[in-house]
Scaffold this active site. Structure first.
Site, PDB file in Angstrom:
ATOM      1  N   ARG A  25      40.814  44.068  23.072  1.00 23.24           N
ATOM      2  CA  ARG A  25      40.372  43.950  21.683  1.00 23.24           C
ATOM      3  C   ARG A  25      38.958  43.398  21.625  1.00 23.24           C
ATOM      4  O   ARG A  25      38.675  42.348  22.201  1.00 23.24           O
ATOM      5  CB  ARG A  25      41.317  43.041  20.888  1.00 23.24           C
ATOM      6  CG  ARG A  25      42.698  43.629  20.722  1.00 23.24           C
ATOM      7  CD  ARG A  25      43.602  42.718  19.930  1.00 23.24           C
ATOM      8  NE  ARG A  25      44.957  43.255  19.879  1.00 23.24           N
ATOM      9  CZ  ARG A  25      46.000  42.618  19.363  1.00 23.24           C
ATOM     10  NH1 ARG A  25      45.827  41.407  18.847  1.00 23.24           N
ATOM     11  NH2 ARG A  25      47.193  43.169  19.351  1.00 23.24           N
ATOM     12  N   SER A 121      46.203  45.305  15.934  1.00 29.67           N
ATOM     13  CA  SER A 121      47.357  44.667  15.320  1.00 29.67           C
ATOM     14  C   SER A 121      47.034  44.039  13.966  1.00 29.67           C
ATOM     15  O   SER A 121      46.728  44.730  13.008  1.00 29.67           O
ATOM     16  CB  SER A 121      47.949  43.630  16.280  1.00 29.67           C
ATOM     17  OG  SER A 121      49.170  43.126  15.797  1.00 29.67           O
ATOM     18  N   HIS A 122      47.074  42.714  13.890  1.00 31.29           N
ATOM     19  CA  HIS A 122      46.913  41.981  12.636  1.00 31.29           C
ATOM     20  C   HIS A 122      45.463  41.571  12.399  1.00 31.29           C
ATOM     21  O   HIS A 122      45.176  40.862  11.434  1.00 31.29           O
ATOM     22  CB  HIS A 122      47.798  40.733  12.659  1.00 31.29           C
ATOM     23  CG  HIS A 122      47.572  39.882  13.872  1.00 31.29           C
ATOM     24  ND1 HIS A 122      47.919  40.303  15.135  1.00 31.29           N
ATOM     25  CD2 HIS A 122      47.021  38.660  14.025  1.00 31.29           C
ATOM     26  CE1 HIS A 122      47.597  39.364  16.008  1.00 31.29           C
ATOM     27  NE2 HIS A 122      47.049  38.353  15.357  1.00 31.29           N
ATOM     28  N   ASP A 297      52.051  44.044   9.280  1.00 30.46           N
ATOM     29  CA  ASP A 297      50.664  43.941   9.737  1.00 30.46           C
ATOM     30  C   ASP A 297      50.079  45.344   9.910  1.00 30.46           C
ATOM     31  O   ASP A 297      50.707  46.344   9.548  1.00 30.46           O
ATOM     32  CB  ASP A 297      50.582  43.135  11.038  1.00 30.46           C
ATOM     33  CG  ASP A 297      51.229  43.840  12.212  1.00 30.46           C
ATOM     34  OD1 ASP A 297      52.123  44.676  11.995  1.00 30.46           O
ATOM     35  OD2 ASP A 297      50.843  43.553  13.367  1.00 30.46           O
ATOM     36  N   ASP A 299      49.568  47.466  12.403  1.00 25.00           N
ATOM     37  CA  ASP A 299      50.261  48.505  13.178  1.00 25.00           C
ATOM     38  C   ASP A 299      51.774  48.465  13.000  1.00 25.00           C
ATOM     39  O   ASP A 299      52.506  49.140  13.724  1.00 25.00           O
ATOM     40  CB  ASP A 299      49.892  48.424  14.658  1.00 25.00           C
ATOM     41  CG  ASP A 299      50.372  47.137  15.327  1.00 25.00           C
ATOM     42  OD1 ASP A 299      50.475  46.111  14.636  1.00 25.00           O
ATOM     43  OD2 ASP A 299      50.622  47.157  16.544  1.00 25.00           O
ATOM     44  N   ASP A 301      54.166  46.340  13.575  1.00 31.52           N
ATOM     45  CA  ASP A 301      55.145  45.735  14.483  1.00 31.52           C
ATOM     46  C   ASP A 301      55.535  44.324  14.048  1.00 31.52           C
ATOM     47  O   ASP A 301      56.551  43.799  14.493  1.00 31.52           O
ATOM     48  CB  ASP A 301      54.665  45.753  15.941  1.00 31.52           C
ATOM     49  CG  ASP A 301      53.389  44.951  16.188  1.00 31.52           C
ATOM     50  OD1 ASP A 301      52.753  44.510  15.212  1.00 31.52           O
ATOM     51  OD2 ASP A 301      53.026  44.783  17.365  1.00 31.52           O
ATOM     52  N   ARG A 302      54.761  43.713  13.159  1.00 35.25           N
ATOM     53  CA  ARG A 302      55.097  42.379  12.651  1.00 35.25           C
ATOM     54  C   ARG A 302      55.671  42.476  11.245  1.00 35.25           C
ATOM     55  O   ARG A 302      55.449  43.459  10.542  1.00 35.25           O
ATOM     56  CB  ARG A 302      53.865  41.477  12.633  1.00 35.25           C
ATOM     57  CG  ARG A 302      53.277  41.235  14.007  1.00 35.25           C
ATOM     58  CD  ARG A 302      52.124  40.254  13.955  1.00 35.25           C
ATOM     59  NE  ARG A 302      51.553  40.082  15.282  1.00 35.25           N
ATOM     60  CZ  ARG A 302      50.999  38.968  15.737  1.00 35.25           C
ATOM     61  NH1 ARG A 302      50.952  37.902  14.958  1.00 35.25           N
ATOM     62  NH2 ARG A 302      50.504  38.891  16.955  1.00 35.25           N
ATOM     63  N   THR A 365      55.052  34.178  25.721  1.00 31.48           N
ATOM     64  CA  THR A 365      54.607  35.063  24.651  1.00 31.48           C
ATOM     65  C   THR A 365      54.145  36.388  25.265  1.00 31.48           C
ATOM     66  O   THR A 365      53.388  36.414  26.225  1.00 31.48           O
ATOM     67  CB  THR A 365      53.462  34.412  23.860  1.00 31.48           C
ATOM     68  OG1 THR A 365      53.962  33.204  23.264  1.00 31.48           O
ATOM     69  CG2 THR A 365      52.937  35.333  22.782  1.00 31.48           C
ATOM     70  N   GLU A 384      59.825  36.402  18.089  1.00 39.79           N
ATOM     71  CA  GLU A 384      58.810  35.388  18.327  1.00 39.79           C
ATOM     72  C   GLU A 384      58.328  34.850  16.993  1.00 39.79           C
ATOM     73  O   GLU A 384      58.394  35.532  15.971  1.00 39.79           O
ATOM     74  CB  GLU A 384      57.658  35.957  19.153  1.00 39.79           C
ATOM     75  CG  GLU A 384      57.046  37.219  18.599  1.00 39.79           C
ATOM     76  CD  GLU A 384      56.059  37.887  19.538  1.00 39.79           C
ATOM     77  OE1 GLU A 384      56.128  37.641  20.742  1.00 39.79           O
ATOM     78  OE2 GLU A 384      55.228  38.665  19.046  1.00 39.79           O
ATOM     79  N   SER A 386      55.516  34.446  15.817  1.00 37.52           N
ATOM     80  CA  SER A 386      54.329  35.092  15.243  1.00 37.52           C
ATOM     81  C   SER A 386      54.702  36.360  14.495  1.00 37.52           C
ATOM     82  O   SER A 386      54.026  37.379  14.588  1.00 37.52           O
ATOM     83  CB  SER A 386      53.295  35.381  16.332  1.00 37.52           C
ATOM     84  OG  SER A 386      53.866  36.118  17.390  1.00 37.52           O
ATOM     85  N   LYS A 397      58.087  45.083  19.357  1.00 40.13           N
ATOM     86  CA  LYS A 397      58.600  44.479  18.134  1.00 40.13           C
ATOM     87  C   LYS A 397      58.481  45.511  17.022  1.00 40.13           C
ATOM     88  O   LYS A 397      57.670  46.429  17.110  1.00 40.13           O
ATOM     89  CB  LYS A 397      57.851  43.195  17.801  1.00 40.13           C
ATOM     90  CG  LYS A 397      56.350  43.298  17.765  1.00 40.13           C
ATOM     91  CD  LYS A 397      55.731  41.903  17.778  1.00 40.13           C
ATOM     92  CE  LYS A 397      54.237  42.000  18.082  1.00 40.13           C
ATOM     93  NZ  LYS A 397      53.768  40.880  18.884  1.00 40.13           N
TER      94      LYS A 397
END
Length: 580
Positions: A25, A121-122, A297, A299, A301-302, A365, A384, A386, A397
Site C-alpha cells: 500500500r 481496504s479502509h 469498508d 473492499d 471485507d470489514r 493479526t 478480529e 478491527s 474476512k
C-alpha cells in the site's frame, strides 16, 4: 483475433516494495511512477511456481478506487506476456475482497490459481490518496509470508519485466470474453458479473426466506452504508433484489473512485451518516432510528454492526455470532469445528468457546493465520477487533456475510414475534449475551501517521519496561491505586499449529490479575508513517455491572496505558486520531 508479441523491458528496483499482511500500500502518486506497478507484478509472477503462472487462470479486480482501471490493464498485459492462459475480471473492475476469494474457490469454468486484488481496504482513495495491491493464493486466502518474502526479495533485484504491449485495453464495462493469441498460444480476458458467484455462495449458507420475512416485517427497519465502496453493488443485489429491502435502506451504495471524498472505514468516527441515522450522533436523528444498521469498508471485507442507538463492538459481534450460529445459520447446523480471534481482540470469544466446549485459537493479526486453521479443518468462525468477521466459507474476512449472520440471528430470535407487539432487538441480543457470558469492556485508541522512529522508540520502551514487573506495578499504583496488578507481560509470539511456523513480535501485552489487558501494536495497514494501536480491555462477570458506559468503565486503564507507554512524550500526541 489480436496477435501479440512479448517485449522484455529493462527496469531498476524501487525501494520499499515490501508487501505486508494486506499487500503493498502506497500513495497513488507512488504507484503511478513509471514501472513501479510493473516491477511489483513481475516480481510476484517470478515468486510463484511455474504452474501457478503458465497456463493459469488468475482473477484481477478490486474495490474500484482511483487508478484501479489503469492497473488492471497493466496487469492483463504483463500476465499475458508471462504465459497466463486466462484472466477473470469483475464487471467494471469491481470485486469485493471476499468475492474474489469466493470466485477463486467456487467459480465454475476453470480453476483459478490466484488473484491480484487492487485495494487499500479502509484507506481513503483519490489521486493523492492510497492504492494497494495484494496477491491471493489458490485457496482464496492472502499469500503466506514465504511468498511475500520472495516477492519482496525479487523487487530488490528486478532487472526486467515482460509485457504484451500489442494487447489493446479491454472494455471492463461489458460482460464477455476478449480473445488474443501470443507466442505461447491463446490468451483470454473474461469480464463477468461481479455479484453472481458470491450471491450463489451466500444462498448456500443462510436461510434467505427467513431473513426476507424479517425484512418485510413493518416493525423491522434496516439501513446499510457502503461508504461508496464496492459493497454497494452487493448490497443492491442481496438486500434489495434478493431479500426485498427497500432501496431507501441503502446509503452511499454507488462505488466511487474517491469514496465520495470520505474515509471508507466502518467505525463510529468515519461512518458519520449511518451513525447519525442510527441515533448515535451528537445531534438527534430525523425520525425514529432503524432497528438495524451496518456499514462496510472500501473492499467490503470489514463491517460495523449497529442497533437503534446501540453500537456492537467487533469483539462482541464475533462472540455473539459464534454463540448463535448453530441454531440460526443453516451452514453451521451440524456444529462448529472451532473458533479463533486475533490476539488484540477481546476475550469475549474465549468465554463462548469455553462454555460451548469448542477448540479455540488466539492468532496474530492477519487473516492468513485464520486461513491455515480453516484449511486444516480446525476453525469455523473467526474475527478480529478491527471490524473483520468471517467463517470457513472463504479465506478472507467478509463484511456482507457478517451482516447476513446478524440478520439470521435476528430472524431466528423473532420468528414467532413478527406479528407481536415488540421484536427482539440488537440491544436485547447483546444484553442477553452479557448476562450469560459477562462483558468485556473494550476500546481501541489509534494514533495515525506517527513518526516511524518515535513509534519504534515507544515500543522499545515498553519492551524494556517489561523486564521488571514489580517496577511496572509500582508505576501503575502511582497512576491508578485501584487498578489491579500486572501478572504477566510479554511480546506475543505464535506457533502455528498447522505448519509449525513461528511469528514473533506480534504485539506487546500487559495481562492483569482480574483478566484485564493492555495491548500495544504497530499496524501495517497504513501507507505512510506509523500507526500505533492501543487496546484496552476489562472483563466484568457481574451481570449487575455490565451496563456502564464503556469509556467511563475503562478510564482508569486508559490512564495507565497512556502514562505507562509515555505516549505523549514519544509521539507528541495529546489525543488519539480515532477512538473505537
Amino acid at each position: 483475433m489480436v496477435m501479440f508479441m512479448v517485449t522484455r523491458k529493462e527496469t531498476t528496483p524501487f525501494e520499499g516494495q515490501k508487501p505486508g499482511t494486506s499487500g503493498l500500500r502506497k500513495k497513488v502518486t507512488v504507484f503511478k511512477q513509471p514501472n513501479y506497478l510493473h516491477n511489483f507484478v513481475q516480481s510476484t509472477f517470478n515468486a510463484l511456481a511455474a504452474d501457478q503462472v503458465k497456463g493459469a487462470t488468475i482473477v484481477v479486480s478490486g474495490d474500484g478506487r482511483y487508478f484501479s482501471k489503469d492497473a488492471i490493464q497493466i496487469i492483463i498485459k504483463i500476465a499475458a506476456a508471462n504465459g497466463v492462459r486466462r484472466i477473470w475480471v469483475g464487471q467494471n473492475g469491481l470485486l469485493s475482497t471476499p468475492a474474489v476469494s469466493a470466485v477463486i474457490r467456487e467459480r465454475v469454468g476453470a480453476d483459478a490459481t490466484g488473484a491480484f486484488i487492487l485495494t487499500a481496504s479502509h484507506n481513503p482513495g483519490g489521486p493523492h490518496e492510497d492504492f494497494g495491491i495484494k496477491y491471493n493464493m489458490e485457496n482464496g486466502g492472502p499469500a503466506p509470508e514465504a511468498v511475500t518474502e520472495k516477492i519482496f526479495a525479487n523487487t530488490k533485484i528486478i532487472k526486467e519485466y515482460l509485457i504484451a504491449e500489442d494487447i489493446p485495453d479491454v472494455n471492463l464495462s461489458v460482460i464477455g470474453v476478449s480473445s488474443f493469441d501470443g507466442p505461447e498460444g491463446p490468451f483470454d480476458v473474461e469480464v463477468f458479473d461481479s455479484t453472481s458467484d458470491y450471491v450463489k455462495l451466500m444462498k448456500t449458507i443462510f436461510d434467505f426466506v427467513s431473513i426476507q420475512k424479517l425484512l418485510s416485517c413493518p416493525k423491522f427497519t434496516f439501513c446499510y452504508d457502503a461508504l461508496h465502496g464496492v459493497a454497494g453493488i452487493y448490497a443492491k443485489r442481496i438486500f434489495v433484489e434478493e431479500l426485498g429491502a427497500n432501496e431507501n435502506s441503502l446509503i452511499n451504495c454507488t462505488p466511487k473512485e474517491d469514496f465520495g471524498g470520505g474515509h471508507p472505514d466502518p467505525n463510529l468516527t468515519y461512518a458519520k451518516e449511518l451513525v447519525a441515522r442510527m441515533g448515535l450522533g451528537k445531534s438527534s436523528p430525523q425520525g425514529e432510528p432503524p432497528e438495524f444498521g451496518a456499514a462496510a469498508d472500501g473492499d467490503a471485507d470489514r463491517n460495523m454492526i449497529l442497533g437503534k442507538r446501540f453500537f456492537v463492538t467487533p469483539s462482541d459481534s464475533v462472540a455473539i455470532i459464534a454463540a448463535n450460529a448453530v441454531q440460526a445459520i443453516p451452514y453451521f447446523n451440524s456444529g462448529l469445528k472451532g473458533v479463533a480471534r486475533s490476539m488484540p481482540t477481546s476475550a469475549a470469544l474465549d468465554v463462548v468457546a469455553k462454555k460451548l466446549h469448542l477448540k479455540f485459537f488466539e492468532v496474530p493479526t492477519g487473516w492468513k493465520f485464520f486461513g491455515n486453521l480453516m484449511d486444516a479443518g480446525l476453525c469455523s468462525i473467526c474475527g478480529e477487533e478491527s471490524f473483520g468477521t468471517g467463517s470457513d466459507h472463504i479465506r478472507e474476512k467478509d463484511g456482507i456475510w457478517a451482516v447476513l449472520a446478524w440478520l439470521s440471528i435476528l430472524a431466528f430470535r423473532n420468528k414467532d414475534k413478527l406479528d407481536g407487539e415488540k421484536l427482539v432487538t440488537v440491544e436485547d441480543i447483546v444484553l442477553q449475551h452479557w448476562a450469560t457470558h459477562g462483558r468485556h469492556y473494550y476500546t481501541r485508541y489509534d494514533y495515525e501517521n506517527v513518526d516511524a522512529g518515535a513509534a519504534k522508540e515507544l515500543m522499545a520502551h515498553l519492551v524494556n519496561q517489561q523486564s521488571s514487573l514489580p517496577d511496572v506495578n509500582k508505576i501503575i499504583k502511582e497512576i491508578g491505586p485501584d487498578v489491579p496488578n500486572v501478572i504477566q507481560a510479554d511480546e506475543f509470539e505464535y506457533k502455528d499449529p498447522v505448519d509449525g511456523s513461528i511469528s514473533k513480535h506480534q504485539g506487546i501485552r500487559y495481562l492483569f490479575e482480574d483478566g484485564s489487558r493492555l495491548v500495544f501494536r504497530l499496524s501495517g495497514t497504513g501507507s505512510e508513517g506509523a500507526t500505533i494501536r492501543v487496546y484496552i480491555e476489562q472483563y466484568e462477570e457481574d451481570s449487575m455491572k455490565t451496563r456502564r458506559d464503556s469509556q467511563a468503565a475503562l478510564a482508569p486503564l486508559v490512564d495507565v496505558a497512556l502514562k505507562l507507554s509515555k505516549m505523549q512524550e514519544f509521539t507528541g500526541r495529546s489525543a488519539p486520531t480515532v477512538i473505537t
